[in-house]
Scaffold this motif. Sequence first.
Motif, PDB file in Angstrom:
ATOM      1  N   VAL A 181       0.850  -1.191   0.000  1.00 26.29           N
ATOM      2  CA  VAL A 181       0.000   0.000   0.000  1.00 26.29           C
ATOM      3  C   VAL A 181       0.887   1.244   0.000  1.00 26.29           C
ATOM      4  O   VAL A 181       1.874   1.314   0.722  1.00 26.29           O
ATOM      5  CB  VAL A 181      -0.937   0.017   1.228  1.00 26.29           C
ATOM      6  N   VAL A 182       0.534   2.226  -0.808  1.00 29.60           N
ATOM      7  CA  VAL A 182       1.263   3.495  -0.846  1.00 29.60           C
ATOM      8  C   VAL A 182       0.347   4.597  -0.309  1.00 29.60           C
ATOM      9  O   VAL A 182      -0.745   4.815  -0.834  1.00 29.60           O
ATOM     10  CB  VAL A 182       1.720   3.846  -2.279  1.00 29.60           C
ATOM     11  N   ILE A 183       0.797   5.269   0.742  1.00 30.69           N
ATOM     12  CA  ILE A 183       0.055   6.395   1.320  1.00 30.69           C
ATOM     13  C   ILE A 183       0.993   7.590   1.350  1.00 30.69           C
ATOM     14  O   ILE A 183       2.017   7.566   2.030  1.00 30.69           O
ATOM     15  CB  ILE A 183      -0.448   6.084   2.743  1.00 30.69           C
ATOM     16  N   GLU A 184       0.662   8.630   0.615  1.00 29.42           N
ATOM     17  CA  GLU A 184       1.552   9.789   0.515  1.00 29.42           C
ATOM     18  C   GLU A 184       0.745  11.082   0.684  1.00 29.42           C
ATOM     19  O   GLU A 184      -0.286  11.268   0.045  1.00 29.42           O
ATOM     20  CB  GLU A 184       2.262   9.794  -0.839  1.00 29.42           C
ATOM     21  N   GLY A 185       1.239  11.955   1.568  1.00 23.80           N
ATOM     22  CA  GLY A 185       0.620  13.259   1.753  1.00 23.80           C
ATOM     23  C   GLY A 185      -0.832  13.200   2.178  1.00 23.80           C
ATOM     24  O   GLY A 185      -1.611  14.090   1.845  1.00 23.80           O
ATOM     25  N   SER A 186      -1.201  12.177   2.949  1.00 23.80           N
ATOM     26  CA  SER A 186      -2.615  11.940   3.262  1.00 23.80           C
ATOM     27  C   SER A 186      -2.867  11.888   4.765  1.00 23.80           C
ATOM     28  O   SER A 186      -1.937  11.794   5.568  1.00 23.80           O
ATOM     29  CB  SER A 186      -3.080  10.634   2.613  1.00 23.80           C
ATOM     30  N   TYR A 187      -4.173  11.899   5.113  1.00 21.64           N
ATOM     31  CA  TYR A 187      -4.612  11.863   6.506  1.00 21.64           C
ATOM     32  C   TYR A 187      -5.627  10.740   6.652  1.00 21.64           C
ATOM     33  O   TYR A 187      -6.751  10.838   6.148  1.00 21.64           O
ATOM     34  CB  TYR A 187      -5.204  13.214   6.908  1.00 21.64           C
ATOM     35  N   GLU A 219      -3.504   2.669  -3.501  1.00 26.04           N
ATOM     36  CA  GLU A 219      -2.716   3.902  -3.580  1.00 26.04           C
ATOM     37  C   GLU A 219      -3.564   5.059  -3.082  1.00 26.04           C
ATOM     38  O   GLU A 219      -4.679   5.276  -3.565  1.00 26.04           O
ATOM     39  CB  GLU A 219      -2.274   4.183  -5.024  1.00 26.04           C
ATOM     40  N   ILE A 220      -3.009   5.808  -2.129  1.00 27.47           N
ATOM     41  CA  ILE A 220      -3.729   6.955  -1.551  1.00 27.47           C
ATOM     42  C   ILE A 220      -2.774   8.135  -1.553  1.00 27.47           C
ATOM     43  O   ILE A 220      -1.756   8.121  -0.867  1.00 27.47           O
ATOM     44  CB  ILE A 220      -4.189   6.646  -0.105  1.00 27.47           C
ATOM     45  N   ARG A 221      -3.095   9.150  -2.302  1.00 30.67           N
ATOM     46  CA  ARG A 221      -2.208  10.312  -2.414  1.00 30.67           C
ATOM     47  C   ARG A 221      -2.998  11.594  -2.156  1.00 30.67           C
ATOM     48  O   ARG A 221      -3.998  11.853  -2.815  1.00 30.67           O
ATOM     49  CB  ARG A 221      -1.553  10.361  -3.793  1.00 30.67           C
ATOM     50  N   ASN A 222      -2.517  12.358  -1.176  1.00 32.58           N
ATOM     51  CA  ASN A 222      -3.090  13.677  -0.856  1.00 32.58           C
ATOM     52  C   ASN A 222      -4.600  13.612  -0.675  1.00 32.58           C
ATOM     53  O   ASN A 222      -5.364  14.323  -1.322  1.00 32.58           O
ATOM     54  CB  ASN A 222      -2.739  14.686  -1.950  1.00 32.58           C
ATOM     55  N   ALA A 223      -5.016  12.733   0.233  1.00 36.26           N
ATOM     56  CA  ALA A 223      -6.439  12.517   0.479  1.00 36.26           C
ATOM     57  C   ALA A 223      -6.718  12.553   1.976  1.00 36.26           C
ATOM     58  O   ALA A 223      -5.812  12.472   2.802  1.00 36.26           O
ATOM     59  CB  ALA A 223      -6.884  11.186  -0.115  1.00 36.26           C
ATOM     60  N   ILE A 224      -7.998  12.668   2.333  1.00 38.39           N
ATOM     61  CA  ILE A 224      -8.454  12.560   3.718  1.00 38.39           C
ATOM     62  C   ILE A 224      -9.404  11.378   3.805  1.00 38.39           C
ATOM     63  O   ILE A 224     -10.374  11.290   3.046  1.00 38.39           O
ATOM     64  CB  ILE A 224      -9.157  13.845   4.181  1.00 38.39           C
ATOM     65  N   VAL A 225      -9.120  10.469   4.742  1.00 34.96           N
ATOM     66  CA  VAL A 225      -9.909   9.249   4.910  1.00 34.96           C
ATOM     67  C   VAL A 225     -10.413   9.213   6.344  1.00 34.96           C
ATOM     68  O   VAL A 225      -9.623   9.095   7.287  1.00 34.96           O
ATOM     69  CB  VAL A 225      -9.058   8.001   4.601  1.00 34.96           C
ATOM     70  N   CYS A 226     -11.713   9.320   6.539  1.00 33.65           N
ATOM     71  CA  CYS A 226     -12.286   9.428   7.883  1.00 33.65           C
ATOM     72  C   CYS A 226     -12.429   8.067   8.567  1.00 33.65           C
ATOM     73  O   CYS A 226     -12.183   7.016   7.969  1.00 33.65           O
ATOM     74  CB  CYS A 226     -13.642  10.120   7.807  1.00 33.65           C
ATOM     75  N   ASP A 227     -12.861   8.095   9.822  1.00 30.35           N
ATOM     76  CA  ASP A 227     -12.987   6.896  10.649  1.00 30.35           C
ATOM     77  C   ASP A 227     -13.837   5.822   9.977  1.00 30.35           C
ATOM     78  O   ASP A 227     -14.868   6.106   9.360  1.00 30.35           O
ATOM     79  CB  ASP A 227     -13.656   7.238  11.984  1.00 30.35           C
ATOM     80  N   GLY A 228     -13.408   4.562  10.165  1.00 34.65           N
ATOM     81  CA  GLY A 228     -14.219   3.424   9.767  1.00 34.65           C
ATOM     82  C   GLY A 228     -14.312   3.161   8.289  1.00 34.65           C
ATOM     83  O   GLY A 228     -15.063   2.275   7.859  1.00 34.65           O
ATOM     84  N   VAL A 229     -13.555   3.877   7.481  1.00 31.17           N
ATOM     85  CA  VAL A 229     -13.578   3.658   6.022  1.00 31.17           C
ATOM     86  C   VAL A 229     -12.893   2.332   5.693  1.00 31.17           C
ATOM     87  O   VAL A 229     -11.924   1.929   6.348  1.00 31.17           O
ATOM     88  CB  VAL A 229     -12.884   4.823   5.290  1.00 31.17           C
TER      89      VAL A 229
END
Length: 720
Positions: free
Chosen positions: A372-378, A390-400
Amino acid sequence: MGAQKKGGARVSDDTEEQTRQRLQAILLADSFTTKFRPVTLERPKVLLPLANVPMIDYTLAWLESAGIEEVFVFCCAHSTQITDYLQTSSEQQSHPNLLVRTIESHRSISAGDALRYIYEQQTETSQIQGDFVLVSGDTVSNMPLADLIREHRERKKKDEKAIMTMVIKKSKPSPMTRQSRLGTDELFVAVDPVTKQLLHYEVDHVRGSVCLDKALMESNPSVMICNDMQDCYIDVCSPEVLSLFEDNFDYQHLRRDFFKGVLGDDIMGYKIFTHEIGSSYASRVDNFRSYDTVSKDIIQRWTYPYVPDVNFSGNRPLKVGRQGVYKASDVVQSRSADVGACSVVGYGTKIGNGGRVLNSVIGNGCCIGADVVIEGSYVWDNVVIEDGCEIRNAIVCDGVRIRAGAVLQPGVVLSFKVVVGRGFVVPAYSKVSLLQQPMKEDSDEELEYADSSSGTADRLSGLSLEMESKGSELGPDGVGYIWEVCEGAHDEEWKHSVAPIPEDKLAEIIQAMEDDDTEDEIVPRKSEELKSDVDSVNTDVNDPGDDYGYFEREVEGTFLRAVEEGIKVELGILEINSLRLSYNMESADCAGAIFYAMMKLAVDTPHSSLRELSENASSIIAKWKGLLGNYVKHTDEQIEVIMKFEEMCQETARELSPLFAQILQVLYDKEVVQEDAILRWAEEKAGADEADKVYLQQCEAFIQWLKEASEEEDEEEEED
């Protein structure tokens, strides 16, 4: 008003007046805007996490440490969530020296309504007793308040019409600063340079046009105009402020309405003053972009002591490692996984084989699969990310839950418990929620969802089952709605996002900055009555001699952001030039600060031997020699770099000491410093005490080689 917490009141002993009067604050726990939708339809903004700590905890911890003894928290949307959270904090004694009271009103749709309601609800046992601090619950600051409150009270003794002191700070004129402020109001203020009285306050003013009332100019022959200031939304207010809101129902916005009314009222004659802060930190989380900026500031420790490795507000501190990596003690990380610079990983989180986390914040209880690649994200709490995402420059809230192979493109916001289907690509800047998009954009719609919160869980559960059975907009096995961008706003989505600004938009910003600089020079001259003293903006800074230290930290932060975000050398030069002008520094100062940042990065980059450390330094010099080289065009500037290197080896980076001669030769080979600079440095060192010749002696062979090469070159020129 209900008392949420009781603690030992801490009384300031600065003056007899402060001893008699409890220091109080009003904290607005509702921003009355829709900028954080769809997230704020389910959770209030002040409870959203910043580096895994709810925003409101930063504000409360700062108020407590600054000497505030009692705070009234005004709750509107999702008030039950806020009061429950504060009650839990009370039971855990998170703020032992702070008495926290909550005030609830579901009828208020603006800050003006909130202050009117607070005024109406005052009782003998629970009331604002005197001067108070007014602040939003999305404020992060470490500024001291004692001097500000004292300044306000002393001014009030001399002039009873002085009812408010607002905090401002100078905004550095740089593309990165402008980037962090996108979506916020462009501010223009006029201030009396002697008394600091606010004379004019205007947001979204027309560039190149300054319109000041003629009467204002006649009564204030000297006026300081500023369009490079930020409003920190931290105010010290006299009780009259509350009564003014009570008497004027058209005061809705704290700035646009209240300031306009006060500054334009010649009958009452009330006055507002400014207080500029220098090295202290103060910022509001106004939109997703400023959320990203403040989060990075916390990680880079600008907000100290409110940082991830310090226990404040009852948070569980993390361990800090090299390159600003913060990790909980129980993180399970596979050997092949990598957590890169400026990242935070919370408690109970697992990272699988080949996982890469860079410049990101990962919450508590997350499960991150392989590759998994997570860059510049929350990524917030209890998120499941399956293999190959792949997650780039994103916001992922609780329980997703993000199923295998899915991709989040830059700027995506996934609200609570959304499910992204296998292999699904969520388009850039998409906002996704289990809730359908509201039909209108009124700021009080959060109240509609909050008021029906008792049935929200059942409604969302039913929606989840329904959408899983028939597929969704996020793939056959996904769950959630992709919200449509409002008409006319599609081209503006990048402004409010955590994603980096597109290159074409960045070029426009830089051009606008250059145009602003030209216009700012012309505007004051349009009126002979106006005397502009822009240089006096920083007259409140106590110690001018400390400017270089602050400048050096700014340059270091700028350089690290350039490294992390892959900023081009040309843009880096523009950024450093902006700082140079702002702090009135010379090229040699810039050179020393940049080289310090480069070598500090080399030391902070993981290495297990001097050889690897040397390779780190050589690689950084090779990559960024264009940036450093722009400020070392003369011999004196090159000598400054060598002397800075000496200073580092002796004090802040002794690990580099054995490599002094080796790295100096790299600087020579890369044509950063020339032969003349090295030989002149050596000549100056030759007359120093023996204790100061350590690095000169280390370079003896290299210097001798330079001298011989120089002599041979001279001989060849004579023969020619």
